[in-house]
Design a protein around this motif. Structure first.
Motif, PDB file in Angstrom:
ATOM      1  N   ARG A   1       1.014  -1.350   0.025  1.00 57.69           N
ATOM      2  CA  ARG A   1      -0.076  -0.010   0.060  1.00 57.69           C
ATOM      3  C   ARG A   1       0.906   1.302   0.081  1.00 57.69           C
ATOM      4  O   ARG A   1       1.913   1.182   0.434  1.00 57.69           O
ATOM      5  N   ASP A   2       0.403   2.337  -0.409  1.00 56.38           N
ATOM      6  CA  ASP A   2       0.941   3.601  -0.229  1.00 56.38           C
ATOM      7  C   ASP A   2       2.222   3.366  -1.202  1.00 56.38           C
ATOM      8  O   ASP A   2       3.562   3.896  -0.685  1.00 56.38           O
ATOM      9  N   ASN A   3       2.194   2.814  -2.345  1.00 56.25           N
ATOM     10  CA  ASN A   3       3.337   2.510  -3.008  1.00 56.25           C
ATOM     11  C   ASN A   3       3.926   3.735  -4.270  1.00 56.25           C
ATOM     12  O   ASN A   3       3.697   3.566  -5.160  1.00 56.25           O
ATOM     13  N   GLN A   4       4.318   4.701  -3.749  1.00 58.55           N
ATOM     14  CA  GLN A   4       4.765   5.913  -4.225  1.00 58.55           C
ATOM     15  C   GLN A   4       6.244   5.747  -4.641  1.00 58.55           C
ATOM     16  O   GLN A   4       7.179   6.450  -4.263  1.00 58.55           O
ATOM     17  N   HIS A   5       6.659   5.120  -5.517  1.00 57.45           N
ATOM     18  CA  HIS A   5       7.896   4.694  -5.985  1.00 57.45           C
ATOM     19  C   HIS A   5       8.311   5.551  -7.267  1.00 57.45           C
ATOM     20  O   HIS A   5       7.506   6.336  -7.811  1.00 57.45           O
ATOM     21  N   LEU A   6       9.446   5.426  -7.591  1.00 54.97           N
ATOM     22  CA  LEU A   6       9.976   6.336  -8.803  1.00 54.97           C
ATOM     23  C   LEU A   6      10.131   5.354 -10.135  1.00 54.97           C
ATOM     24  O   LEU A   6      10.533   6.085 -10.991  1.00 54.97           O
ATOM     25  N   GLY A   7       9.448   4.355 -10.210  1.00 52.99           N
ATOM     26  CA  GLY A   7       9.679   3.462 -11.368  1.00 52.99           C
ATOM     27  C   GLY A   7       9.093   4.184 -12.525  1.00 52.99           C
ATOM     28  O   GLY A   7       9.678   3.752 -13.750  1.00 52.99           O
ATOM     29  N   PHE A   8       8.240   4.793 -12.606  1.00 49.15           N
ATOM     30  CA  PHE A   8       7.517   5.381 -13.972  1.00 49.15           C
ATOM     31  C   PHE A   8       7.601   7.039 -13.851  1.00 49.15           C
ATOM     32  O   PHE A   8       7.348   7.779 -14.814  1.00 49.15           O
ATOM     33  N   GLY A   9       8.863   7.506 -13.056  1.00 52.70           N
ATOM     34  CA  GLY A   9       9.060   8.920 -13.121  1.00 52.70           C
ATOM     35  C   GLY A   9       8.102   9.850 -12.408  1.00 52.70           C
ATOM     36  O   GLY A   9       7.198   9.251 -11.878  1.00 52.70           O
ATOM     37  N   GLN A  10       8.368  11.150 -12.520  1.00 49.70           N
ATOM     38  CA  GLN A  10       7.404  12.076 -11.937  1.00 49.70           C
ATOM     39  C   GLN A  10       7.142  13.125 -12.593  1.00 49.70           C
ATOM     40  O   GLN A  10       7.993  13.713 -13.706  1.00 49.70           O
ATOM     41  N   GLY A  11       6.101  13.781 -12.344  1.00 47.50           N
ATOM     42  CA  GLY A  11       5.674  15.381 -12.873  1.00 47.50           C
ATOM     43  C   GLY A  11       5.723  15.249 -14.342  1.00 47.50           C
ATOM     44  O   GLY A  11       5.137  14.324 -15.149  1.00 47.50           O
ATOM     45  N   ILE A  12       6.377  16.104 -15.183  1.00 46.26           N
ATOM     46  CA  ILE A  12       6.077  16.237 -16.620  1.00 46.26           C
ATOM     47  C   ILE A  12       7.116  15.049 -17.240  1.00 46.26           C
ATOM     48  O   ILE A  12       6.790  14.665 -18.573  1.00 46.26           O
ATOM     49  N   HIS A  13       7.791  14.300 -16.439  1.00 50.44           N
ATOM     50  CA  HIS A  13       8.568  13.039 -16.877  1.00 50.44           C
ATOM     51  C   HIS A  13       8.179  11.941 -16.484  1.00 50.44           C
ATOM     52  O   HIS A  13       8.426  10.790 -16.641  1.00 50.44           O
ATOM     53  N   PHE A  14       6.719  11.763 -16.148  1.00 51.79           N
ATOM     54  CA  PHE A  14       5.974  10.463 -15.919  1.00 51.79           C
ATOM     55  C   PHE A  14       5.795   9.770 -17.178  1.00 51.79           C
ATOM     56  O   PHE A  14       5.477  10.339 -18.222  1.00 51.79           O
ATOM     57  N   CYS A  15       5.852   8.589 -17.046  1.00 50.76           N
ATOM     58  CA  CYS A  15       5.823   7.518 -18.187  1.00 50.76           C
ATOM     59  C   CYS A  15       4.454   7.635 -18.677  1.00 50.76           C
ATOM     60  O   CYS A  15       3.658   7.131 -18.241  1.00 50.76           O
ATOM     61  N   PHE A  16       4.431   7.644 -20.203  1.00 55.83           N
ATOM     62  CA  PHE A  16       3.008   7.843 -20.889  1.00 55.83           C
ATOM     63  C   PHE A  16       2.507   6.510 -20.738  1.00 55.83           C
ATOM     64  O   PHE A  16       1.278   6.211 -20.827  1.00 55.83           O
ATOM     65  N   GLY A  17       3.298   5.407 -20.979  1.00 53.30           N
ATOM     66  CA  GLY A  17       2.949   4.256 -21.020  1.00 53.30           C
ATOM     67  C   GLY A  17       2.656   3.458 -19.531  1.00 53.30           C
ATOM     68  O   GLY A  17       2.468   2.044 -19.545  1.00 53.30           O
ATOM     69  N   ALA A  18       2.799   4.040 -18.452  1.00 52.27           N
ATOM     70  CA  ALA A  18       2.748   3.397 -17.096  1.00 52.27           C
ATOM     71  C   ALA A  18       1.307   2.767 -16.957  1.00 52.27           C
ATOM     72  O   ALA A  18       1.372   1.582 -16.442  1.00 52.27           O
ATOM     73  N   PRO A  19       0.277   3.316 -17.151  1.00 56.76           N
ATOM     74  CA  PRO A  19      -0.986   2.580 -17.035  1.00 56.76           C
ATOM     75  C   PRO A  19      -1.131   1.239 -17.727  1.00 56.76           C
ATOM     76  O   PRO A  19      -1.702   0.082 -17.339  1.00 56.76           O
ATOM     77  N   LEU A  20      -0.340   1.094 -19.132  1.00 59.04           N
ATOM     78  CA  LEU A  20      -0.710  -0.097 -19.903  1.00 59.04           C
ATOM     79  C   LEU A  20       0.322  -0.985 -19.262  1.00 59.04           C
ATOM     80  O   LEU A  20       0.230  -2.214 -19.036  1.00 59.04           O
ATOM     81  N   ALA A  21       1.771  -0.670 -18.744  1.00 56.98           N
ATOM     82  CA  ALA A  21       2.536  -1.404 -18.161  1.00 56.98           C
ATOM     83  C   ALA A  21       2.090  -2.142 -16.886  1.00 56.98           C
ATOM     84  O   ALA A  21       2.232  -3.237 -16.657  1.00 56.98           O
ATOM     85  N   ARG A  22       1.303  -1.335 -16.050  1.00 62.52           N
ATOM     86  CA  ARG A  22       0.667  -1.886 -14.844  1.00 62.52           C
ATOM     87  C   ARG A  22      -0.302  -2.746 -15.077  1.00 62.52           C
ATOM     88  O   ARG A  22      -0.358  -4.066 -14.562  1.00 62.52           O
ATOM     89  N   LEU A  23      -1.104  -2.382 -16.200  1.00 65.86           N
ATOM     90  CA  LEU A  23      -2.052  -3.595 -16.573  1.00 65.86           C
ATOM     91  C   LEU A  23      -1.381  -4.662 -16.992  1.00 65.86           C
ATOM     92  O   LEU A  23      -1.810  -5.857 -16.745  1.00 65.86           O
TER      93      LEU A  23
END
Length: 109
Positions: A41-63
């Motif tokens: 829970r509360d898994n605020q990791h840095l795996g997909f970046g942050q802010g404007i550098h957030f990975c566009f494909g993150a939701p697909l990768a998680r799925l």
């Protein structure tokens, strides 16, 4: 000019090395940071970046990971590591296993 970060003074011109892999293992952020916990829970990791550098494909990768791990757990009988712990890379920037060999007793339909 220097900069102070968390009680450490970094002088101007000093080399700085980012240890990206250690950021997701901070005991002040994560309970049992060295343990694999797929339901953390509360898994605020840095795996997909942050802010404007957030990975566009993150939701697909998680799925994709959710489906892959779900199918693995549902179908594989008695999975176990061949080497426990698996051999890790000797790399200060990217931490992780070189490979993860898994032995199983069978596959369910």
């Amino acid at each position: 000019m220097s900069v102070d970060i968390a009680g450490t003074t970094i002088p101007r011109g000093a080399p700085i090395f980012l240890a990206y892999g250690s950021a997701n293992r901070d005991p002040e952020q994560f309970t049992d940071p060295d343990e694999l916990d797929l339901e953390r829970r509360d898994n605020q990791h840095l795996g997909f970046g942050q802010g404007i550098h957030f990975c566009f494909g993150a939701p697909l990768a998680r799925l994709e990971v959710q489906n892959a791990v779900g199918e693995f757990v549902r179908r594989v009988e008695n999975p176990r590591l061949v080497e426990d712990p698996p051999p890790y890379r000797r790399n200060q920037i990217f931490r992780g296993p070189r490979h993860v060999l898994v032995d199983i007793d069978g596959i369910r339909d």
